[in-house]
Design an enzyme around this catalytic site. Structure first.
Site, short mmCIF file in Angstrom:
data_model
loop_
_atom_site.label_atom_id
_atom_site.label_comp_id
_atom_site.label_asym_id
_atom_site.label_seq_id
_atom_site.Cartn_x
_atom_site.Cartn_y
_atom_site.Cartn_z
CG ASP A 1 25.52 42.92 48.15
OD1 ASP A 1 24.63 42.22 47.64
OD2 ASP A 1 25.31 44.08 48.58
CB ALA B 1 26.88 46.78 46.50
O1 MRU Z 1 20.55 44.18 51.73
P1 MRU Z 1 20.53 44.99 50.47
O2 MRU Z 1 19.16 45.39 50.05
O3 MRU Z 1 21.50 46.14 50.51
O4 MRU Z 1 21.07 43.97 49.37
C1 MRU Z 1 21.26 44.43 48.06
C2 MRU Z 1 21.64 43.36 47.11
O5 MRU Z 1 21.85 42.22 47.47
C3 MRU Z 1 21.84 43.77 45.68
O6 MRU Z 1 21.55 42.71 44.82
C4 MRU Z 1 23.32 44.18 45.48
O7 MRU Z 1 23.70 45.12 46.44
C5 MRU Z 1 23.56 44.72 44.14
S1 MRU Z 1 22.81 46.29 43.94
C6 MRU Z 1 23.20 46.96 42.46
#
Ligand code: MRU
Length: 347
Positions: free
Chosen positions: A239, A48
């Site tokens: 997210d 995120a």
């Molecule tokens: O699909 P992604 O790899 O972008 O998903 C990321 C996540 O779910 C993380 O846990 C979230 O973005 C937090 S990152 C600090």
């Protein structure tokens, strides 16, 4: 040195292509908003906070060569932002960053309506500011989260929330990095995180690289590990956090939360304020990205499921707030009831 997920190099953004990890450390030059859109959508840059900063650079790349009137420039800002906003729907940081860039453009345009160049340059400065701020935010989340960690702790995590997912030392992994730096020995259990294996490919790589003990497990093994008393603390990222404290995070997180509740393991979410969306009352309102079914029917490009099978492939799930022990932000840790505490923090 933590790995660098994204940086600005004079006239383009450089990202580490995370789809190639852990086999290859390949950096890509991103010089157009379309290339940034593709990088975000394909998860070359992901997590995120990192996609928020990536989108901000993408927006600047889309207007830096603009040479028309101020009115035209502001229209282009909105168009490029609209295009980038269609890359991924769940992480609110993407929209937060684009809104902030649009707001800055309008502020600068109002201050000096005859100088579009000020707006263009101001947008690069704003994106660079976001990058710096994220570093600071990660550090603070790390320091607050560190209070939860004691020597010998076994921490379970899901997906990847380290330097790769941010431009700093991460969110949920930030306390782990700081503990390691201070000689507090902790170990991490990393869920592999099907279907795209962010835990296996990224978290295991990042922690190993930092010299932090990490054990990889299948997502389905997390509950029994907790049942055996093998986990002291769960730390995950977010997210999008709704006003009532419901948390959208990588698919599989809610199952981990349920198991943690059943086996009495504290379950903490690390989330910068830029991930909190007070505009949504509950997690039911969070848009959940549905991705290509081939991510499930194939592993590493090799088909593992019969042709023609239907696939359900949500990239995220929502953990109801009642399963969450606390939310770690850059302004401190909040506990239930979350609604008032989150509003107070954001204010
Ligand atoms: O699909 P992604 O790899 O972008 O998903 C990321 C996540 O779910 C993380 O846990 C979230 O973005 C937090 S990152 C600090």
């Amino acid at each position: 040195m933590p790995v660098e997920s994204i940086r600005w190099d004079e006239d383009h953004a450089t990202i580490l292509d995370q789809t190639r990890l852990p086999h290859e450390e390949r950096y890509l030059e991103i010089a157009s908003p379309e290339a940034m859109f593709e990088a975000i959508q394909r998860l070359r840059v992901r997590g995120a906070p990192a996609i928020g900063v990536a989108a901000a650079f993408g927006l600047y790349l889309g207007v830096r060569d603009h040479r028309g009137t101020m009115e035209d420039l502001l229209r282009q800002v909105d168009e490029v932002a609209g295009m980038l906003a269609r890359s991924r729907p769940t992480a609110v940081n993407l929209f937060w960053a684009l809104d902030r860039m649009k707001g800055r453009a309008r502020e600068l345009a109002a201050a000096d309506p005859a100088e579009p160049v000020q707006v263009r340059e101001g947008l690069l400065e704003e994106a660079l500011r976001m990058l710096e701020e994220d570093r600071e935010v990660c550090q603070r989340i790390g320091l607050h989260g560190l209070r939860l960690l004691t020597p010998g702790m076994r921490i379970l995590t899901h997906c990847n929330t380290g330097a790769l997912a941010t431009v700093g030392i991460g969110t949920a992994l930030a306390p782990v990095f700081l503990a390691h730096e201070r000689g507090i020995a902790v170990e991490v259990y990393a869920d592999e995180t099907r279907p795209l294996l962010q835990g296996a490919r990224l978290t295991a790589w990042e922690l190993q690289r930092a010299g932090i003990p990490v054990t990889l497990l299948c997502d389905g093994a997390a509950a029994s590990l907790m049942a055996r008393g093998g986990v002291d603390l769960v730390l995950v990222g977010a997210d999008r956090v709704a006003a009532n404290g419901d948390v959208a995070n990588k698919v599989g997180t809610s199952g981990v939360a349920l198991a943690a509740q059943a086996y009495g393991v504290p379950f903490y979410v690390a989330s910068p304020l830029s991930t909190i969306d007070l505009g949504l009352a509950t997690g039911q309102e969070i848009p959940i990205e549905e991705r290509d079914g081939r991510e499930v029917t194939e592993v590493g490009g090799v088909r593992i499921a019969p042709e023609g099978v239907r696939v359900h492939n949500p990239a995220f799930d929502v953990t109801p707030h009642r399963f969450i022990t606390g939310i770690i932000t850059e302004r401190g840790i909040v506990h239930p009831p979350f609604e008032a505490a989150l509003r107070e923090l954001v204010r």
